[in-house]
Design an enzyme around this catalytic site. Structure first.
Site, mmCIF file in Angstrom:
data_model
loop_
_atom_site.group_PDB
_atom_site.id
_atom_site.type_symbol
_atom_site.label_atom_id
_atom_site.label_comp_id
_atom_site.label_asym_id
_atom_site.label_seq_id
_atom_site.Cartn_x
_atom_site.Cartn_y
_atom_site.Cartn_z
ATOM 1 N N ARG A 138 0.945 -1.151 0.155
ATOM 2 C CA ARG A 138 0.109 -0.226 0.023
ATOM 3 C C ARG A 138 0.975 1.148 -0.062
ATOM 4 O O ARG A 138 1.649 1.325 -1.064
ATOM 5 C CB ARG A 138 -0.977 -0.030 1.277
ATOM 6 C CG ARG A 138 -2.304 0.454 0.888
ATOM 7 C CD ARG A 138 -3.168 0.079 2.143
ATOM 8 N NE ARG A 138 -2.814 0.827 3.467
ATOM 9 C CZ ARG A 138 -3.375 0.857 4.580
ATOM 10 N NH1 ARG A 138 -4.642 0.132 4.491
ATOM 11 N NH2 ARG A 138 -3.143 1.422 5.815
ATOM 12 N N TYR A 270 -39.380 -4.103 0.727
ATOM 13 C CA TYR A 270 -39.148 -3.857 -0.819
ATOM 14 C C TYR A 270 -38.682 -5.334 -1.274
ATOM 15 O O TYR A 270 -37.850 -6.070 -0.558
ATOM 16 C CB TYR A 270 -38.053 -3.056 -1.359
ATOM 17 C CG TYR A 270 -38.162 -1.586 -1.199
ATOM 18 C CD1 TYR A 270 -39.302 -1.071 -1.592
ATOM 19 C CD2 TYR A 270 -37.364 -0.697 -0.524
ATOM 20 C CE1 TYR A 270 -39.635 0.165 -1.551
ATOM 21 C CE2 TYR A 270 -37.534 0.757 -0.382
ATOM 22 C CZ TYR A 270 -38.745 1.052 -0.577
ATOM 23 O OH TYR A 270 -38.590 2.587 -0.738
ATOM 24 N N CYS A 317 -34.006 -0.422 4.143
ATOM 25 C CA CYS A 317 -34.245 0.490 3.113
ATOM 26 C C CYS A 317 -33.465 1.848 3.319
ATOM 27 O O CYS A 317 -32.497 1.991 4.205
ATOM 28 C CB CYS A 317 -35.757 0.996 3.367
ATOM 29 S SG CYS A 317 -36.876 -0.291 3.348
ATOM 30 N N MET A 318 -33.690 3.021 2.880
ATOM 31 C CA MET A 318 -32.827 3.937 3.024
ATOM 32 C C MET A 318 -32.960 4.646 4.150
ATOM 33 O O MET A 318 -32.006 5.216 4.609
ATOM 34 C CB MET A 318 -33.100 5.278 1.826
ATOM 35 C CG MET A 318 -32.119 6.527 1.727
ATOM 36 S SD MET A 318 -32.683 7.484 0.598
ATOM 37 C CE MET A 318 -32.241 6.800 -0.952
ATOM 38 N N ASP A 319 -34.155 4.774 4.575
ATOM 39 C CA ASP A 319 -34.340 5.495 5.922
ATOM 40 C C ASP A 319 -34.856 4.773 7.068
ATOM 41 O O ASP A 319 -35.434 5.291 8.042
ATOM 42 C CB ASP A 319 -35.392 6.574 5.630
ATOM 43 C CG ASP A 319 -35.372 7.226 4.396
ATOM 44 O OD1 ASP A 319 -34.136 7.786 4.060
ATOM 45 O OD2 ASP A 319 -36.201 7.369 3.643
HETATM 46 C C1 LIG Z 1 -5.708 2.835 10.819
HETATM 47 C C2 LIG Z 1 -4.458 2.541 10.966
HETATM 48 C C3 LIG Z 1 -4.023 1.977 12.374
HETATM 49 C C4 LIG Z 1 -4.929 1.429 13.387
HETATM 50 O O1 LIG Z 1 -5.456 0.287 13.092
HETATM 51 P P1 LIG Z 1 -6.447 -0.970 13.858
HETATM 52 O O2 LIG Z 1 -6.587 -1.967 13.472
HETATM 53 O O3 LIG Z 1 -7.726 0.239 14.024
HETATM 54 O O4 LIG Z 1 -5.675 -0.676 15.225
HETATM 55 C C5 LIG Z 1 -2.479 1.677 12.485
HETATM 56 N N1 LIG Z 1 -1.670 2.085 11.667
HETATM 57 C C6 LIG Z 1 -2.152 2.721 10.451
HETATM 58 C C7 LIG Z 1 -1.064 2.998 9.536
HETATM 59 C C8 LIG Z 1 -3.472 2.675 10.187
HETATM 60 O O5 LIG Z 1 -3.882 3.174 8.914
#
Ligand SMILES: *Cc1c(COP(=O)(O)O)cnc(C)c1O
Length: 387
Positions: A138, A270, A317-319
């Site tokens: 990431r 629905y 539903c939505m609401d």
């Molecule tokens: C959101 C996040 C956390 C927290 O993770 P948890 O599983 O909620 O403890 C820690 N480090 C980073 C980089 C995050 O994006």
């Protein structure tokens, strides 16, 4: 009838639970490990400033957020402690972060260059943390790019452009403690730290663990743990976490809009995806997917009415959504709990997650819409204002 003071639908957040959870986590990781409470995404739906203040009161030395905007909102709200943010795009306003004394994260030489320009513009040094990608694929520098990022960071430190306050990474499979990726990422992180050390970097904090790893993987705690979900009392690794006595801080509740009989054979909501098999009583709950109730929970989730769990019937539903009271007496205006602590038997955010094929994180961060939010403090004195 006079208007009732009880809202149509509301989120109630117990700050005592939040403080309790942060205290439990701090005690678990021990004195030598700093606590960062992650308050991104409006404190996982619990309120940014309220959650931040509760975390600080319970001893969180750091707060973690995704964006610079979130960090600036903490400052505007009066928080003066250490804050780390970690998600930017090119052109991000690093100058504002530097002026607000926020630690920013760089993934690349290009980001370091942007931060350098902001330092020159602001006229004061930045605090920068470096993120290395150890296998989540990431954000973060690839291991291949890492030596260049480290060299640039070191050069900037020599030139007093910034100090490198942290080096960190993030795990892909911390909720599956036996997954081989955990060992591989921890090994890669140690190697990346060695590369940084050889280049002369000696950051204040090295960190890898989110909630699940902070609890389940002591070797991943390093100098600091970044705890989000567990701080809010939800289980980061359902079925694998030991019972730490964490208390869910959020309750989502409403008042029944309508209670009425339906006859055997009647289709509900629905598409008539549920048809009454016998005469029964249904109740209308005035929240729906526009309020963050997952439509995927149609015919699957349960709510708490009149001392029992009641199944959602038909589509969300939505609401609004319909639940089956199965003949029991409840009246329009009576309280209904969608999820809460679970101590009385009511469903939890984890139950809603399972009914919706998702994780509790998504349940609490998405709930809201037209619901109001209120903070309460149920602390016994023993939990109040920890250290
Ligand atoms: C959101 C996040 C956390 C927290 O993770 P948890 O599983 O909620 O403890 C820690 N480090 C980073 C980089 C995050 O994006």
């Amino acid at each position: 009838m006079t208007p009732s003071s009880a809202p149509r639908a509301e989120i109630v957040v117990d700050l005592a639970a939040l403080r309790h959870n942060v205290t439990v986590l701090r005690e678990l990781v021990g004195e030598g490990v700093a606590m960062m409470t992650v308050v991104k995404a409006d404190g996982y739906g619990h309120g940014l400033l309220e959650s931040a203040a509760a975390a600080r009161a319970a001893g969180a030395a750091w707060l973690g957020v995704a964006t610079i905007d979130e960090a600036l909102a903490l400052r505007a709200g009066g928080d003066t402690g250490r804050v780390l943010c970690w998600l930017g795009v090119p052109g991000e306003d690093y100058a504002a972060a530097i002026e607000a004394d926020v630690d920013v994260t760089a993934y690349s030489v290009a980001e370091l260059d942007e931060i350098r320009m902001a330092v020159v513009a602001v006229g004061r040094p930045a605090r920068v943390q470096l993120k290395v990608d150890t296998g989540l694929s990431r954000g973060g520098a690839t291991l291949r790019a890492w030596p260049d990022v480290v060299a640039e960071a070191r050069a900037g430190e020599d030139a007093r452009i910034w100090s490198v306050t942290g080096i960190w990474s993030h795990l892909a499979c911390s909720d599956e403690p036996d997954h081989p990726a955990n060992d591989a990422q921890e090994t890669a992180f140690r190697e990346a730290l060695a590369v940084a050390g050889s280049a002369g970097l000696d950051p204040e904090v090295r960190h890898l663990a989110n909630s699940a790893a902070a609890i389940l993987r002591p070797s991943a705690r390093f100098d600091l743990v970044r705890c989000g979900i567990a701080s809010y009392g939800l289980d980061p690794a359902p079925g694998r976490t030991p019972d730490l006595g964490l208390v869910p801080a959020m309750t989502a509740r409403a008042r029944l809009a309508v209670v009425k009989p339906v006859a055997a054979g009647a289709g509900v909501s629905y598409g008539h995806t549920w048809v009454a098999g016998h005469d029964t009583t249904v109740a209308l709950v005035p929240v729906g997917y526009a309020d963050g109730v997952p439509r995927h929970a149609s015919n699957r989730a349960e709510v708490w009415v009149a001392g029992r769990r009641r199944p959602v019937r038909g589509r969300v539903c939505m609401d609004q959504l319909v639940v089956d009271l199965e003949g029991d007496a409840a009246a329009a205006g009576d309280p209904v709990v969608l999820f809460g602590t679970g101590v009385s038997g009511e469903p939890t955010a984890q139950d809603w997650a399972e009914a919706s094929d998702t994780i509790s994180y998504e349940i609490v961060t998405r709930i809201g819409g037209r619901m109001t939010r209120r903070h309460v403090d149920t602390a016994p004195d023993s939990l109040r204002g920890a250290p």
